[in-house]
Design a protein around this motif. Structure first.
Motif, PDB file in Angstrom:
ATOM      1  N   CYS A   1       0.832  -1.209   0.000  1.00 53.35           N
ATOM      2  CA  CYS A   1       0.000   0.000   0.000  1.00 53.35           C
ATOM      3  C   CYS A   1       0.862   1.252   0.000  1.00 53.35           C
ATOM      4  CB  CYS A   1      -0.896  -0.021   1.242  1.00 53.35           C
ATOM      5  SG  CYS A   1      -1.806   1.503   1.528  1.00 53.35           S
ATOM      6  N   SER A   2       0.547   2.159  -0.892  1.00 53.78           N
ATOM      7  CA  SER A   2       1.146   3.499  -0.875  1.00 53.78           C
ATOM      8  C   SER A   2       0.175   4.452  -1.554  1.00 53.78           C
ATOM      9  CB  SER A   2       2.475   3.511  -1.629  1.00 53.78           C
ATOM     10  OG  SER A   2       2.849   4.866  -1.863  1.00 53.78           O
ATOM     11  N   PRO A   3       0.036   5.660  -1.011  1.00 56.84           N
ATOM     12  CA  PRO A   3      -0.826   6.643  -1.696  1.00 56.84           C
ATOM     13  C   PRO A   3      -0.157   7.249  -2.923  1.00 56.84           C
ATOM     14  CG  PRO A   3       0.147   7.592   0.304  1.00 56.84           C
ATOM     15  CD  PRO A   3       0.609   6.180   0.240  1.00 56.84           C
TER      16      PRO A   3
ATOM     17  N   VAL B   1       5.612   0.904   7.433  1.00 54.43           N
ATOM     18  CA  VAL B   1       6.896   1.577   7.187  1.00 54.43           C
ATOM     19  C   VAL B   1       6.569   2.967   6.651  1.00 54.43           C
ATOM     20  CG1 VAL B   1       9.225   1.204   6.352  1.00 54.43           C
ATOM     21  CG2 VAL B   1       7.648  -0.729   6.457  1.00 54.43           C
ATOM     22  N   THR B   2       5.746   3.645   7.388  1.00 55.22           N
ATOM     23  CA  THR B   2       5.157   4.925   7.000  1.00 55.22           C
ATOM     24  C   THR B   2       5.768   6.048   7.844  1.00 55.22           C
ATOM     25  OG1 THR B   2       3.408   4.357   8.554  1.00 55.22           O
ATOM     26  CG2 THR B   2       2.959   3.947   6.235  1.00 55.22           C
ATOM     27  N   PRO B   3       5.478   7.316   7.503  1.00 53.48           N
ATOM     28  CA  PRO B   3       6.026   8.407   8.319  1.00 53.48           C
ATOM     29  C   PRO B   3       5.652   8.239   9.798  1.00 53.48           C
ATOM     30  CG  PRO B   3       5.099   9.260   6.278  1.00 53.48           C
ATOM     31  CD  PRO B   3       4.744   7.808   6.329  1.00 53.48           C
TER      32      PRO B   3
ATOM     33  N   ASP C   1      -5.133   2.994  -0.636  1.00 53.59           N
ATOM     34  CA  ASP C   1      -5.831   3.433   0.580  1.00 53.59           C
ATOM     35  C   ASP C   1      -5.659   2.395   1.694  1.00 53.59           C
ATOM     36  OD1 ASP C   1      -7.568   4.321   2.471  1.00 53.59           O
ATOM     37  OD2 ASP C   1      -9.361   4.318   1.180  1.00 53.59           O
ATOM     38  N   TYR C   2      -5.078   2.822   2.800  1.00 54.81           N
ATOM     39  CA  TYR C   2      -4.805   1.922   3.927  1.00 54.81           C
ATOM     40  C   TYR C   2      -6.093   1.273   4.454  1.00 54.81           C
ATOM     41  CZ  TYR C   2      -3.070   0.600   8.605  1.00 54.81           C
ATOM     42  OH  TYR C   2      -2.732  -0.073   9.754  1.00 54.81           O
ATOM     43  N   ALA C   3      -7.199   2.032   4.454  1.00 56.09           N
ATOM     44  CA  ALA C   3      -8.462   1.487   4.971  1.00 56.09           C
ATOM     45  C   ALA C   3      -8.881   0.253   4.181  1.00 56.09           C
ATOM     46  CB  ALA C   3      -9.552   2.556   4.923  1.00 56.09           C
TER      47      ALA C   3
ATOM     48  N   MET D   1      14.702  12.144  18.022  1.00 56.55           N
ATOM     49  CA  MET D   1      13.608  11.169  17.933  1.00 56.55           C
ATOM     50  C   MET D   1      13.823  10.198  16.776  1.00 56.55           C
ATOM     51  SD  MET D   1      11.492  11.501  20.354  1.00 56.55           S
ATOM     52  CE  MET D   1       9.997  10.659  19.858  1.00 56.55           C
ATOM     53  N   ASP D   2      14.500  10.655  15.741  1.00 64.01           N
ATOM     54  CA  ASP D   2      14.658   9.818  14.551  1.00 64.01           C
ATOM     55  C   ASP D   2      15.897   8.923  14.653  1.00 64.01           C
ATOM     56  OD1 ASP D   2      13.945   8.982  11.925  1.00 64.01           O
ATOM     57  OD2 ASP D   2      15.583  10.209  11.139  1.00 64.01           O
ATOM     58  N   CYS D   3      17.038   9.501  15.048  1.00 62.38           N
ATOM     59  CA  CYS D   3      18.302   8.738  15.076  1.00 62.38           C
ATOM     60  C   CYS D   3      18.643   8.252  16.489  1.00 62.38           C
ATOM     61  CB  CYS D   3      19.448   9.601  14.565  1.00 62.38           C
ATOM     62  SG  CYS D   3      19.289  10.067  12.845  1.00 62.38           S
TER      63      CYS D   3
HETATM   64  P1  NAI Z   1       9.886   7.501   3.327  1.00 58.58           P
HETATM   65  O1  NAI Z   1       9.379   8.892   3.384  1.00 58.58           O
HETATM   66  O2  NAI Z   1      10.934   7.132   2.341  1.00 58.58           O
HETATM   67  O3  NAI Z   1       8.649   6.486   3.114  1.00 58.58           O
HETATM   68  C1  NAI Z   1       7.394   6.653   3.723  1.00 58.58           C
HETATM   69  C2  NAI Z   1       6.381   5.857   2.928  1.00 58.58           C
HETATM   70  O4  NAI Z   1       5.099   5.964   3.547  1.00 58.58           O
HETATM   71  C3  NAI Z   1       6.204   6.339   1.488  1.00 58.58           C
HETATM   72  O5  NAI Z   1       6.108   5.209   0.662  1.00 58.58           O
HETATM   73  C4  NAI Z   1       4.863   7.056   1.511  1.00 58.58           C
HETATM   74  O6  NAI Z   1       4.209   7.048   0.281  1.00 58.58           O
HETATM   75  C5  NAI Z   1       4.133   6.194   2.526  1.00 58.58           C
HETATM   76  N1  NAI Z   1       2.945   6.820   3.099  1.00 58.58           N
HETATM   77  C6  NAI Z   1       2.774   8.120   3.445  1.00 58.58           C
HETATM   78  N2  NAI Z   1       1.525   8.302   3.920  1.00 58.58           N
HETATM   79  C7  NAI Z   1       0.901   7.092   3.874  1.00 58.58           C
HETATM   80  C8  NAI Z   1      -0.391   6.640   4.216  1.00 58.58           C
HETATM   81  N3  NAI Z   1      -1.317   7.475   4.730  1.00 58.58           N
HETATM   82  N4  NAI Z   1      -0.708   5.337   4.028  1.00 58.58           N
HETATM   83  C9  NAI Z   1       0.204   4.494   3.513  1.00 58.58           C
HETATM   84  N5  NAI Z   1       1.460   4.867   3.167  1.00 58.58           N
HETATM   85  C10 NAI Z   1       1.803   6.157   3.354  1.00 58.58           C
HETATM   86  O7  NAI Z   1      10.381   7.163   4.818  1.00 58.58           O
HETATM   87  P2  NAI Z   1      11.343   5.979   5.327  1.00 58.58           P
HETATM   88  O8  NAI Z   1      12.728   6.482   5.409  1.00 58.58           O
HETATM   89  O9  NAI Z   1      11.093   4.748   4.558  1.00 58.58           O
HETATM   90  O10 NAI Z   1      10.845   5.843   6.845  1.00 58.58           O
HETATM   91  C11 NAI Z   1       9.623   5.223   7.165  1.00 58.58           C
HETATM   92  C12 NAI Z   1       9.647   4.843   8.642  1.00 58.58           C
HETATM   93  O11 NAI Z   1      10.742   3.939   8.852  1.00 58.58           O
HETATM   94  C13 NAI Z   1       9.851   6.015   9.602  1.00 58.58           C
HETATM   95  O12 NAI Z   1       9.052   5.826  10.739  1.00 58.58           O
HETATM   96  C14 NAI Z   1      11.329   5.913   9.991  1.00 58.58           C
HETATM   97  O13 NAI Z   1      11.565   6.378  11.322  1.00 58.58           O
HETATM   98  C15 NAI Z   1      11.569   4.423   9.911  1.00 58.58           C
HETATM   99  N6  NAI Z   1      12.966   4.103   9.600  1.00 58.58           N
HETATM  100  C16 NAI Z   1      13.601   3.190  10.393  1.00 58.58           C
HETATM  101  C17 NAI Z   1      14.914   2.897  10.179  1.00 58.58           C
HETATM  102  C18 NAI Z   1      15.594   1.886  11.036  1.00 58.58           C
HETATM  103  O14 NAI Z   1      16.821   1.896  11.129  1.00 58.58           O
HETATM  104  N7  NAI Z   1      14.869   0.993  11.691  1.00 58.58           N
HETATM  105  C19 NAI Z   1      15.697   3.542   9.114  1.00 58.58           C
HETATM  106  C20 NAI Z   1      14.907   4.416   8.277  1.00 58.58           C
HETATM  107  C21 NAI Z   1      13.591   4.700   8.538  1.00 58.58           C
END
Ligand code: NAI
Length: 337
Positions: free
Chosen positions: A34-36, A72-74, A56-58, A176-178
């Motif tokens: 799923c991706s929007p 794996v979303t924001p 759509d996630y729903a 919060m992120d790193c």
């Molecule tokens: P990204 O921005 O590259 O990807 C986010 C994805 O979520 C995109 O495909 C986007 O289209 C999708 N998305 C956005 N809104 C959505 C919705 N309402 N429904 C479904 N999909 C939706 O971000 P990234 O880097 O992939 O990070 C995603 C998560 O992974 C974050 O929470 C980040 O903290 C975490 N992360 C964890 C890491 C680790 O070392 N464990 C490393 C990098 C990221």
């Protein structure tokens, strides 16, 4: 359950990696993605043949064939998406951090408590890395005595594309992120001590645009725990040489360090410049094996009906400490927990 049918949600930087891993995970079937974003679904149509695609996630949650979602979303969406999945009767894997405030963490915990048959696992990937697991086992066996200080860093290679400047809008900032990974390591490796007080500061060495999000590209933080244990964290977006995750644990009878040389492999180059090795370029190269193990553990947790190895309480504590550090950084004052 013999096969866990999974929907991956989010096909960005990390989601694509997880999707590939889930196709190789024993006992799992990647059923849906799923991706929007249309281009991301186009990518999936080619890269994930046979996988049903959703915008759509729903609609994913409405599919009765989906047993589990892999979020794996924001970060700003995690809590509401986990809660919706639990209400729909799905097991949940969600990337770190659980949420950007403690109230959201508690709301997820309350919903999970209403569905004790469903598993929820948060992706603190380092807990599945072979070297960190070895360090944890050595500490548990007392082989270096009593740990009193953890010093840990998460340092990314400089990315001039500005990806993480945009990312900062939803990531919660560098701590919060790193540093959330290092915070989780501190709790895990120091034996879950209670945090007492934190302080933090930072600087924008190369990316002043981060200031718009009250963020920095280099941050340092200190945490005191009840009982006297200490942790020092460093997070960076600006390393010239590659990605360097390094953790040292100082203990009464020795010191353990994980990742002191972020070597890409075992090749050493000796030439007119000296003796050196190439190093890993990004977090995925460093933790590729751990991500594979993490996915397998999640699937096994469901299939064997075992407790999740990373609890929601662990993830809530990491968020609580990360938020206090962020508050200390923004206020310039020490923050008591
Ligand atoms: P990204 O921005 O590259 O990807 C986010 C994805 O979520 C995109 O495909 C986007 O289209 C999708 N998305 C956005 N809104 C959505 C919705 N309402 N429904 C479904 N999909 C939706 O971000 P990234 O880097 O992939 O990070 C995603 C998560 O992974 C974050 O929470 C980040 O903290 C975490 N992360 C964890 C890491 C680790 O070392 N464990 C490393 C990098 C990221």
């Amino acid at each position: 359950m013999s096969t866990v049918r999974i929907a991956i949600v989010g096909l960005g930087r990390l989601g694509r990696r997880h999707a590939a891993n889930l196709q190789q995970t024993h006992g799992a079937q990647l059923l849906a993605a799923c991706s929007p974003v249309a281009e991301e679904r186009d990518w999936a149509a080619t890269a994930l043949p046979g996988v049903a695609l959703y915008a759509d996630y729903a609609e994913v949650l409405a599919n009765p064939d989906v047993d589990a979602v892999f979020l794996v979303t924001p970060t700003s969406l995690h809590a509401e998406q986990i809660i919706a999945a639990l209400k729909a009767g799905k097991h949940v894997f969600c990337e770190k951090p659980l949420a950007l405030n403690v109230e959201d963490c508690l709301a997820v915990e309350a919903e999970a408590a209403r569905h004790p048959q469903l598993k929820v696992m948060i992706g603190f990937v380092r807990r599945f890395d072979a070297s960190y697991r070895d360090a944890a086992a050595k500490l548990a066996a007392g082989s270096v005595g009593r740990p009193y200080l953890l010093r840990s860093q998460t340092c990314d290679r400089n990315d001039e594309s500005g990806f993480f400047v945009r990312f900062s809008a939803s990531s919660g900032g560098i701590f919060m992120d790193c540093s959330i990974h290092d915070i989780d390591l501190a709790r895990w490796l120091l034996g879950n001590p209670q945090p007492k007080r934190v302080w933090a500061t930072g600087t924008n060495a190369l990316h002043p645009a981060l200031a718009e999000h009250q963020d920095v590209d280099n941050g340092v933080a200190m945490c005191e725990f009840e009982g006297g244990q200490l942790a020092c964290f460093y997070a960076s977006r600006t390393q010239a040489h590659g990605h360097e995750t390094l953790t040292e644990i100082f203990a009464s009878e020795g010191r353990l360090s994980v990742g002191a040389n972020p070597r890409a492999n075992r090749v050493e180059i000796s030439d007119a410049h000296g003796v050196r090795n190439e190093c890993v370029q990004d977090f995925y190269q460093r933790f590729a094996d751990a991500f594979v193990t993490e996915a397998q553990v999640f699937v096994d947790t469901i299939r064997d009906n075992r407790p999740s190895p990373v609890t929601l309480a662990d993830a809530r504590e990491a968020t609580r400490i990360g938020l206090a550090i962020t508050q200390a950084f923004r206020s310039g004052e020490a923050v008591s927990l």
